[in-house]
Design a protein around this motif. Structure first.
Motif, mmCIF file in Angstrom:
data_model
loop_
_atom_site.group_PDB
_atom_site.id
_atom_site.type_symbol
_atom_site.label_atom_id
_atom_site.label_comp_id
_atom_site.label_asym_id
_atom_site.label_seq_id
_atom_site.Cartn_x
_atom_site.Cartn_y
_atom_site.Cartn_z
ATOM 1 N N HIS A 220 -2.342 -26.691 -34.272
ATOM 2 C CA HIS A 220 -1.482 -25.639 -34.801
ATOM 3 C C HIS A 220 -0.306 -26.211 -35.573
ATOM 4 N N SER A 221 0.241 -27.323 -35.094
ATOM 5 C CA SER A 221 1.388 -27.925 -35.773
ATOM 6 C C SER A 221 1.030 -28.378 -37.182
ATOM 7 N N THR A 222 -0.193 -28.859 -37.348
ATOM 8 C CA THR A 222 -0.648 -29.301 -38.671
ATOM 9 C C THR A 222 -0.829 -28.116 -39.599
ATOM 10 N N ILE A 223 -1.412 -27.037 -39.079
ATOM 11 C CA ILE A 223 -1.581 -25.819 -39.870
ATOM 12 C C ILE A 223 -0.222 -25.237 -40.238
ATOM 13 N N SER A 224 0.719 -25.265 -39.283
ATOM 14 C CA SER A 224 2.058 -24.748 -39.546
ATOM 15 C C SER A 224 2.754 -25.542 -40.652
ATOM 16 N N PHE A 225 2.570 -26.853 -40.651
ATOM 17 C CA PHE A 225 3.155 -27.683 -41.708
ATOM 18 C C PHE A 225 2.616 -27.259 -43.067
ATOM 19 N N CYS A 226 1.310 -27.032 -43.129
ATOM 20 C CA CYS A 226 0.680 -26.601 -44.381
ATOM 21 C C CYS A 226 1.246 -25.262 -44.825
ATOM 22 N N LEU A 249 0.437 -35.787 -44.441
ATOM 23 C CA LEU A 249 0.078 -35.712 -43.026
ATOM 24 C C LEU A 249 -0.698 -36.929 -42.549
ATOM 25 N N GLY A 250 -1.215 -37.703 -43.495
ATOM 26 C CA GLY A 250 -2.041 -38.833 -43.122
ATOM 27 C C GLY A 250 -3.454 -38.377 -42.787
ATOM 28 N N THR A 259 -7.552 -28.793 -42.727
ATOM 29 C CA THR A 259 -6.201 -28.263 -42.567
ATOM 30 C C THR A 259 -5.949 -27.118 -43.538
ATOM 31 N N PHE A 260 -6.303 -27.333 -44.786
ATOM 32 C CA PHE A 260 -6.084 -26.315 -45.816
ATOM 33 C C PHE A 260 -6.837 -25.039 -45.484
ATOM 34 N N TRP A 261 -8.140 -25.155 -45.225
ATOM 35 C CA TRP A 261 -8.959 -23.949 -45.061
ATOM 36 C C TRP A 261 -8.767 -23.286 -43.704
ATOM 37 N N GLN A 262 -8.451 -24.042 -42.660
ATOM 38 C CA GLN A 262 -8.158 -23.399 -41.381
ATOM 39 C C GLN A 262 -6.816 -22.688 -41.418
ATOM 40 N N ALA A 263 -5.901 -23.158 -42.279
ATOM 41 C CA ALA A 263 -4.648 -22.427 -42.488
ATOM 42 C C ALA A 263 -4.926 -21.097 -43.186
ATOM 43 N N VAL A 264 -5.896 -21.097 -44.103
ATOM 44 C CA VAL A 264 -6.303 -19.845 -44.757
ATOM 45 C C VAL A 264 -6.962 -18.920 -43.737
ATOM 46 N N ALA A 266 -6.564 -18.736 -40.611
ATOM 47 C CA ALA A 266 -5.588 -18.248 -39.638
ATOM 48 C C ALA A 266 -4.572 -17.296 -40.255
ATOM 49 N N GLY A 267 -4.679 -17.049 -41.554
ATOM 50 C CA GLY A 267 -3.727 -16.172 -42.222
ATOM 51 C C GLY A 267 -2.355 -16.800 -42.371
ATOM 52 N N GLN A 268 -2.302 -18.124 -42.310
ATOM 53 C CA GLN A 268 -1.038 -18.838 -42.488
ATOM 54 C C GLN A 268 -0.823 -19.251 -43.937
ATOM 55 N N LEU A 269 -1.901 -19.491 -44.648
ATOM 56 C CA LEU A 269 -1.845 -19.817 -46.075
ATOM 57 C C LEU A 269 -2.510 -18.663 -46.815
ATOM 58 N N LEU A 270 -1.705 -17.833 -47.463
ATOM 59 C CA LEU A 270 -2.192 -16.553 -48.003
ATOM 60 C C LEU A 270 -2.806 -16.740 -49.394
#
Length: 305
Positions: A220-226, A249-250, A259-264, A266-270
């Motif tokens: 979650h912390s990685t997704i939140s950073f994105c 992020l390394g 990271t990019f697509w799981q953020a999408v 999760a509705g974190q990257l709109l």
């Protein structure tokens, strides 16, 4: 594929004995399955693995696979049971698999729903043997609200409502009445329910957006950073955005992709999902309302019968 198999009362009885259409999460057994022993579907069947349920999900067409993908993007999802068999006779509501508060309330089966609507219930015959056909719904989605209450959402998927015969529309009416009798919202999804390009985008991103195993889950912390740096990603190409995530992020390019697509997911990257498949096309971000409108399940968009 599986051309020699046919539906019969005996086959249906054996499915019942085998527990098909019962269970939850990893224990659920779909009523219709992608196996050599099942009659072939008219579409392209697939098995889609999802770590959340820890099992393979059986979809019987490309559009069913797309709808399953949209379902996995819901923020409040608990479970999804595809190819859910409907009860013939009066029985406890399907929600009791997750909550016992309705154990004393019985819901009508498809036979009584058909009778109420004045529609002939489908049957199946094999020689001299004839029995009622077990109807099914493509997806029964279990959700959990912020107050802790469970609710169900029933989703039926069709390739095109315009070509449906009057008989098939009548059968959909039985299905709809069945669910509404249990206070469950019922959606009818077709290719007209969402932008074709959105379907292509989520289909292409599925290997990164939908983790199959625990090792594929991004923290979650990685997704939140994105998400917190989404303004930086606006206007970048997909290639540049993935490289930026990796550099900051390394890790590997694969981790940056997930990271990019799981953020999408999760509705974190709109993300505007109407983008083309070209990785060089600039990314465009949306506000929350327009992002959710891209998902017909999230906004409860339904076609008419």
């Amino acid at each position: 594929m599986r051309k020699g198999n046919r539906f019969s009362p005996t086959k249906i009885a054996n499915w019942h004995k085998g527990g098909r259409g019962t269970g939850t999460l990893s224990d659920y057994k779909p009523w219709h399955q992608v196996t050599r022993g099942d009659p072939a579907s008219s579409g392209r069947s697939q098995l889609l693995q999802w770590v959340h349920t820890q099992r393979s999900h059986h979809t019987l067409s490309d559009i069913e696979s797309d709808v399953f993908t949209f379902i996995t993007m819901l923020a409040d999802i608990v479970d999804v049971r595809e190819q859910m068999s409907l009860n013939l006779y009066e029985s406890v509501p399907h929600l009791t698999a997750y909550s016992s508060y309705e154990l004393n309330k019985l819901a009508p089966g498809t036979l009584s729903c058909a009778e109420r609507l004045g529609i002939k219930h489908p049957t199946i015959a094999d020689g001299k043997s004839r029995s009622p056909w077990i109807m099914s719904t493509d997806f029964a989605v279990t959700l959990k609200s912020t107050d802790g209450n469970y609710q169900l959402l029933a989703v039926s998927v069709k390739s095109d409502t315009d070509s449906l015969s009057p008989r098939k529309r009548s059968l959909l009416s039985i299905e709809k009445h069945y669910w509404e009798s249990q206070d469950v919202a019922w959606l009818l999804i077709t290719p007209q329910s969402f932008d074709k390009q959105i379907g292509r985008t989520v289909r292409a991103a599925l290997p990164w957006g939908l983790p199959k195993e625990e090792k594929d889950i991004v923290p979650h912390s990685t997704i939140s950073f994105c998400a917190e740096h989404s303004a930086v990603l606006e206007g970048m190409s997909l290639t540049a955005a993935i490289n930026w995530i990796r550099d900051n992020l390394g890790g590997s390019i694969d981790l940056a992709q997930r990271t990019f697509w799981q953020a999408v997911w999760a509705g974190q990257l709109l993300l505007d999902l109407r983008r083309s498949a070209w990785p060089s096309e600039p990314l465009h971000l949306l506000d929350e309302r327009r992002f959710l409108e891209q998902n017909p399940i999230a906004v409860r968009r339904s076609e008419c019968i």
